[in-house]
Scaffold this active site. Sequence first.
Site, mmCIF file in Angstrom:
data_model
loop_
_atom_site.group_PDB
_atom_site.id
_atom_site.type_symbol
_atom_site.label_atom_id
_atom_site.label_comp_id
_atom_site.label_asym_id
_atom_site.label_seq_id
_atom_site.Cartn_x
_atom_site.Cartn_y
_atom_site.Cartn_z
ATOM 1 C CG PHE A 7 -30.239 75.931 -9.863
ATOM 2 C CD1 PHE A 7 -29.199 76.748 -10.384
ATOM 3 C CD2 PHE A 7 -30.047 75.348 -8.667
ATOM 4 C CE1 PHE A 7 -27.827 76.718 -9.979
ATOM 5 C CE2 PHE A 7 -28.625 75.654 -8.078
ATOM 6 C CZ PHE A 7 -27.854 76.321 -8.688
ATOM 7 N N GLY A 8 -30.097 73.035 -11.354
ATOM 8 C CA GLY A 8 -29.634 71.592 -11.096
ATOM 9 C C GLY A 8 -28.577 71.638 -9.892
ATOM 10 C CE1 TYR A 9 -30.014 70.616 -4.231
ATOM 11 C CE2 TYR A 9 -31.708 71.869 -5.872
ATOM 12 C CZ TYR A 9 -31.448 70.913 -4.732
ATOM 13 O OH TYR A 9 -32.554 70.524 -4.275
ATOM 14 N N GLY A 10 -27.777 69.047 -7.550
ATOM 15 C CA GLY A 10 -27.455 67.688 -7.234
ATOM 16 C C GLY A 10 -27.743 66.578 -8.516
ATOM 17 C CB SER A 11 -29.307 63.444 -8.852
ATOM 18 O OG SER A 11 -30.851 64.043 -8.636
ATOM 19 C CD GLU A 84 -36.187 66.818 -7.864
ATOM 20 O OE1 GLU A 84 -35.702 66.892 -6.735
ATOM 21 O OE2 GLU A 84 -35.307 66.132 -8.700
#
Length: 179
Positions: A7-11, A84
């Site tokens: 899941f990606g929510y920013g970069s 991360e």
Amino acid sequence: MNEFWVFGYGSLMWNPGFEFEERQPAHLFGFRRVLCVRSWVHRGTQEKPGLVLGLDRGGSCRGVAFRVAPEKRDPVLAYLRERELVTHVYKERTLPAALADGRRIATLAYICDRDHHQFAGSLSVEEAASTISTAVGKSGRNIDYVRNTLEHLREMGIRDHWLEDVGRTAESLATPLSA
């Protein structure tokens, strides 16, 4: 089927940095996107921290889910951990998400550690904008990170009013790049 989704929510939405087989809009529940992590590496320094997004508890978050081929799982996981978990301000979790096409999946996500010394907590628009307007780290200017994130959210039809307010305020405070 034992699929591996990230899941990606920013970069990660606009710069995943890994190979994937499928990219889908996704909705994660129980966590929200917020500038709540002081960045000492990618978007700031220890002397002048920037702010990056984290998933913090409460609400929900629309973003992107990437399906990774089974044979790429281990290298992608190693890459994500290196990217991360640099300072361990994020915790790796598997969380349920809904894809835009209706499928329910388990997805790997990085949530913020509220007990970590880099956790910034809830900031006002002005506090966040003041920080991101001047911070720079090894991955570039903090304001560019926010610009890119907002641009990709707009392209996906996602409104994040607080982040938009931070971006507008930061733009008015930012020093232009030298010619």
